[in-house]
Design a protein around this motif. Structure first.
Motif, PDB file in Angstrom:
ATOM      1  N   MET A   1       0.821  -1.211   0.000  1.00 51.02           N
ATOM      2  CA  MET A   1       0.000   0.000   0.000  1.00 51.02           C
ATOM      3  C   MET A   1       0.855   1.262   0.000  1.00 51.02           C
ATOM      4  SD  MET A   1      -3.056  -0.984  -0.320  1.00 51.02           S
ATOM      5  CE  MET A   1      -2.449  -2.406  -1.229  1.00 51.02           C
ATOM      6  N   PHE A   2       2.002   1.220   0.659  1.00 47.41           N
ATOM      7  CA  PHE A   2       2.900   2.370   0.609  1.00 47.41           C
ATOM      8  C   PHE A   2       3.457   2.554  -0.800  1.00 47.41           C
ATOM      9  CE2 PHE A   2       3.221   2.688   5.297  1.00 47.41           C
ATOM     10  CZ  PHE A   2       3.208   4.066   5.406  1.00 47.41           C
ATOM     11  N   CYS A   3       3.771   1.463  -1.495  1.00 48.75           N
ATOM     12  CA  CYS A   3       4.228   1.576  -2.888  1.00 48.75           C
ATOM     13  C   CYS A   3       3.170   2.279  -3.734  1.00 48.75           C
ATOM     14  CB  CYS A   3       4.500   0.181  -3.476  1.00 48.75           C
ATOM     15  SG  CYS A   3       6.001  -0.616  -2.875  1.00 48.75           S
ATOM     16  N   LEU A   4       1.919   1.875  -3.573  1.00 49.20           N
ATOM     17  CA  LEU A   4       0.832   2.419  -4.378  1.00 49.20           C
ATOM     18  C   LEU A   4       0.550   3.881  -4.039  1.00 49.20           C
ATOM     19  CD1 LEU A   4      -1.457   2.185  -6.383  1.00 49.20           C
ATOM     20  CD2 LEU A   4      -2.834   1.034  -4.626  1.00 49.20           C
ATOM     21  N   LEU A   5       0.413   4.190  -2.747  1.00 49.99           N
ATOM     22  CA  LEU A   5       0.064   5.548  -2.350  1.00 49.99           C
ATOM     23  C   LEU A   5       1.225   6.517  -2.564  1.00 49.99           C
ATOM     24  CD1 LEU A   5      -2.695   6.559  -1.198  1.00 49.99           C
ATOM     25  CD2 LEU A   5      -2.418   4.076  -1.265  1.00 49.99           C
ATOM     26  N   ALA A   6       2.456   6.044  -2.435  1.00 54.78           N
ATOM     27  CA  ALA A   6       3.604   6.910  -2.703  1.00 54.78           C
ATOM     28  C   ALA A   6       3.653   7.273  -4.181  1.00 54.78           C
ATOM     29  CB  ALA A   6       4.899   6.224  -2.278  1.00 54.78           C
ATOM     30  N   LEU A   7       3.329   6.328  -5.058  1.00 52.08           N
ATOM     31  CA  LEU A   7       3.296   6.641  -6.487  1.00 52.08           C
ATOM     32  C   LEU A   7       2.201   7.659  -6.788  1.00 52.08           C
ATOM     33  CD1 LEU A   7       3.729   4.270  -9.462  1.00 52.08           C
ATOM     34  CD2 LEU A   7       1.774   5.807  -9.428  1.00 52.08           C
ATOM     35  N   MET A   8       1.020   7.474  -6.185  1.00 52.79           N
ATOM     36  CA  MET A   8      -0.074   8.419  -6.405  1.00 52.79           C
ATOM     37  C   MET A   8       0.258   9.789  -5.824  1.00 52.79           C
ATOM     38  SD  MET A   8      -3.343   5.934  -5.596  1.00 52.79           S
ATOM     39  CE  MET A   8      -4.556   7.223  -5.936  1.00 52.79           C
ATOM     40  N   CYS A   9       0.999   9.807  -4.737  1.00 56.89           N
ATOM     41  CA  CYS A   9       1.320  11.065  -4.062  1.00 56.89           C
ATOM     42  C   CYS A   9       2.439  11.820  -4.771  1.00 56.89           C
ATOM     43  CB  CYS A   9       1.715  10.787  -2.613  1.00 56.89           C
ATOM     44  SG  CYS A   9       1.917  12.273  -1.608  1.00 56.89           S
ATOM     45  N   PHE A  10       3.516  11.106  -5.139  1.00 52.95           N
ATOM     46  CA  PHE A  10       4.707  11.777  -5.656  1.00 52.95           C
ATOM     47  C   PHE A  10       4.953  11.547  -7.147  1.00 52.95           C
ATOM     48  CE2 PHE A  10       5.568  10.794  -1.126  1.00 52.95           C
ATOM     49  CZ  PHE A  10       5.549  12.092  -0.653  1.00 52.95           C
TER      50      PHE A  10
ATOM     51  N   LEU B   1      10.083  13.364   3.440  1.00 56.77           N
ATOM     52  CA  LEU B   1       9.083  13.753   2.446  1.00 56.77           C
ATOM     53  C   LEU B   1       9.453  15.015   1.662  1.00 56.77           C
ATOM     54  CD1 LEU B   1       5.673  13.045   4.261  1.00 56.77           C
ATOM     55  CD2 LEU B   1       7.087  11.516   2.895  1.00 56.77           C
ATOM     56  N   ILE B   2      10.119  15.958   2.291  1.00 57.29           N
ATOM     57  CA  ILE B   2      10.406  17.228   1.607  1.00 57.29           C
ATOM     58  C   ILE B   2      11.263  17.039   0.350  1.00 57.29           C
ATOM     59  CG2 ILE B   2      11.731  19.366   1.842  1.00 57.29           C
ATOM     60  CD1 ILE B   2      10.468  19.753   4.577  1.00 57.29           C
ATOM     61  N   PRO B   3      12.304  16.199   0.359  1.00 59.55           N
ATOM     62  CA  PRO B   3      13.058  16.003  -0.896  1.00 59.55           C
ATOM     63  C   PRO B   3      12.188  15.471  -2.035  1.00 59.55           C
ATOM     64  CG  PRO B   3      14.330  15.189   0.962  1.00 59.55           C
ATOM     65  CD  PRO B   3      12.965  15.507   1.486  1.00 59.55           C
ATOM     66  N   LEU B   4      11.209  14.634  -1.729  1.00 61.23           N
ATOM     67  CA  LEU B   4      10.316  14.108  -2.766  1.00 61.23           C
ATOM     68  C   LEU B   4       9.410  15.216  -3.303  1.00 61.23           C
ATOM     69  CD1 LEU B   4       9.351  10.756  -0.987  1.00 61.23           C
ATOM     70  CD2 LEU B   4      10.934  11.039  -2.908  1.00 61.23           C
ATOM     71  N   ILE B   5       8.948  16.085  -2.407  1.00 56.91           N
ATOM     72  CA  ILE B   5       8.109  17.214  -2.824  1.00 56.91           C
ATOM     73  C   ILE B   5       8.924  18.186  -3.676  1.00 56.91           C
ATOM     74  CG2 ILE B   5       6.824  19.218  -1.984  1.00 56.91           C
ATOM     75  CD1 ILE B   5       6.103  17.514   0.501  1.00 56.91           C
TER      76      ILE B   5
END
Length: 531
Positions: free
Chosen positions: A200-209, A267-271
């Motif tokens: 679920m983290f793989c999926l939501l991280a892709l949708m988020c970032f 999270l900030i580096p990804l943003i």
């Protein structure tokens, strides 16, 4: 004074030395104020109009409740509801906390009077820091900022067209999950929840970032998010008299800030990377639309808060991304674990589900194929299994607190302006007046006698029978996506594996509270590939 003695004998043994002295110190001046509250005629008059509840000494009574988790409070509330009725008042904090355990009263409040009950109370000091002054969807005050944040999520990420565009991401994550489970099944026993959560983290991280992140990055996100989530209970004491606690409990405050900073560091580096990519694209020829992944961060970067007429700060972007990740990972992985625990415990239900898929889909699929999302509607028993899992084991046993914007009457009693209203979600789904044998796992309740699906309104707009996603204006905006994810992953994992209990062991359905209500003993099972 009996309650004060009870407090020290009940709580102090479980607290650290510093916490003990902190509570003793602040209790001394408070004790002087007790008489003023007890004999205050206005306070008595207000209390007489509120829904009934146990007598308590003001302020001191808060000590007995503020350190309890919701799971500990739940058993207390069940006993109080038996004595006082469907609506109970407790004195927690500066405002009365009203708890509803009746579906009709909940419908009256959250549906019929939805605008009055749609606000949120001011956040506790620790929550205020984590939510960046309530600048996320779940905790924001009911008003223009909340509407903009929620509308952005629902229209830009959760609309049907956008959800469909993420189908490739779901298939990619399913392949990762199946491969991990196959690899672990060779050893004989699989502890499944860690794999559910990682997927679920793989999926939501892709949708988020907007990117397929490396395994190390996913694990860093998971670590930072869950370290803070699982520490909430440790910081409850910081919400009581924080100006004094910041001196006496300085190390505990430092720990909270350290966890928040750790999450921001991840999270900030990804943003920033997504923002840089966005800026570069505006200066060059855009890629074809079909090759771009539209991410949640993309939608937030240009968003403007109408009340403050400004764009979101970086820390507020972190709060919203964190909310997005937590909302789609922990709740879904928890629900998946509970559903599979019941499928392992009830092999006949699992076999019936598999046979439904085999009967309806075998001409189209081999065991090596993933069931496509458009075919899920052909599987009414699958949907019934998911609904029954959410009814019997809702990931959250309470909705987030609602604040009342004006005095109103509920169940014949006053709910005062700015009062805090809590609804007991689990009690709705376990109501014996609605559900026969409510603690049993029976997916057939959601089907007609001929096996056809019963049209069931999980939003509770007409009648509340269960409310795992909440109801009314503050219903979880991602409930449709959550249902899709649950049906997709449950269906495909039963299609690919036969799930069975460990030799000589039954499945223990005991609960404990983390961020969600999880299995006290995480599910372990034998998985046999069906190929």
């Amino acid at each position: 004074m009996i309650q004060i003695c009870f407090f020290f004998t009940y709580f102090l043994p479980s607290l650290s030395t510093m916490e003990t002295w902190f509570l003793i110190l602040i209790s001394l001046p408070i004790s002087v104020l007790v008489a003023l509250f007890v004999f205050n005629p206005f306070s008595k008059k207000l209390s007489q109009n509120l829904p009934p509840g146990p007598p308590t000494i003001p302020i001191i009574g808060n000590f007995l409740l503020i350190l309890k988790t919701f799971s500990e409070l739940e058993s207390i509330l069940r006993n109080l509801h038996k004595k006082y009725g469907p609506v109970v008042t407790l004195k927690i904090g500066s405002k009365p906390a009203i708890f509803i355990a009746n579906r009709s009263v909940a419908h009256q409040a959250l549906i019929q009077n939805s605008s009055i009950f749609a606000d949120r109370p001011p956040a506790l000091p620790t929550d205020k820091i984590i939510s960046r002054n309530q600048h996320n969807i779940s905790s924001a005050f009911y008003g223009p900022n909340w509407r903009v944040l929620r509308r952005n999520l629902t229209s830009e990420i959760l609309n049907p067209t956008r959800v469909k565009s993420y189908s490739h991401a779901r298939k990619w994550v399913l392949e990762i999950l199946i491969e991990r489970l196959k690899s672990r099944s060779k050893s004989g026993v699989v502890c499944v929840v860690d794999h559910f959560r990682y997927a679920m983290f793989c999926l939501l991280a892709l949708m988020c970032f907007g990117d397929k992140l490396e395994e190390e990055q996913i694990k860093e996100i998971e670590r930072a998010q869950r370290n803070l989530l699982l520490s909430f209970s440790r910081f409850q004491i910081l919400n009581f008299w924080p100006s004094v606690g910041k001196i006496l409990l300085r190390k505990r405050w430092e720990e909270l800030y350290r966890l928040i900073q750790d999450k921001e560091n991840v999270l900030i580096p990804l943003i920033r990377a997504r923002n840089k990519m966005k800026q570069e694209k505006t200066n060059t020829e855009s890629e074809p639309e079909q090759t771009q992944i539209h991410s949640y961060v993309d939608t937030l970067l240009d968003l403007e808060l109408p009340e403050e007429k400004r764009k979101l700060e970086e820390s507020e972007l972190v709060a919203l991304c964190s909310e997005f990740l937590d909302g789609g990972t922990d709740t879904t992985s928890t629900a998946l674990q509970w559903i599979f625990a019941n499928l392992v415990k009830n092999p006949k239900i699992q076999e019936k589900l598999y046979m439904e898929m085999k009967l309806n889909l075998s001409a189209k699929y081999s065991n090596q194929d993933a069931i496509k999302e458009e075919d899920l509607q052909k599987l009414p028993y699958l949907k019934a299994v998911v609904l029954e899992g959410l009814r019997r084991h809702p990931p959250g046993h309470f909705v987030l607190p609602h604040a009342v914007t004006e005095d109103t009457v509920l169940n014949g009693c006053l709910v005062p302006k700015n009062g805090v209203v809590n609804v007991m979600v689990a009690e709705m789904g376990w109501d014996p007046e609605v559900w026969e044998d409510p603690m049993a796992f029976k997916p057939e309740r959601f089907l007609r006698s001929n096996g056809e699906e019963i049209e069931f309104d999980i939003t509770g707009s007409k009648e509340i029978k269960m409310m795992p996603f909440g109801v009314g204006r503050r219903i979880c905006p991602g409930w449709n996506l959550a249902m899709l994810h649950l049906e997709y992953f449950v269906g495909n994992l039963v299609w690919n594996f036969e799930w069975s209990r460990l030799d000589g062991e039954d499945v223990d359905l005991s609960e404990k509270e983390e961020f969600t209500v999880v299995m006290e003993k995480p599910l372990q099972a034998h998985l046999s590939p069906r190929i």
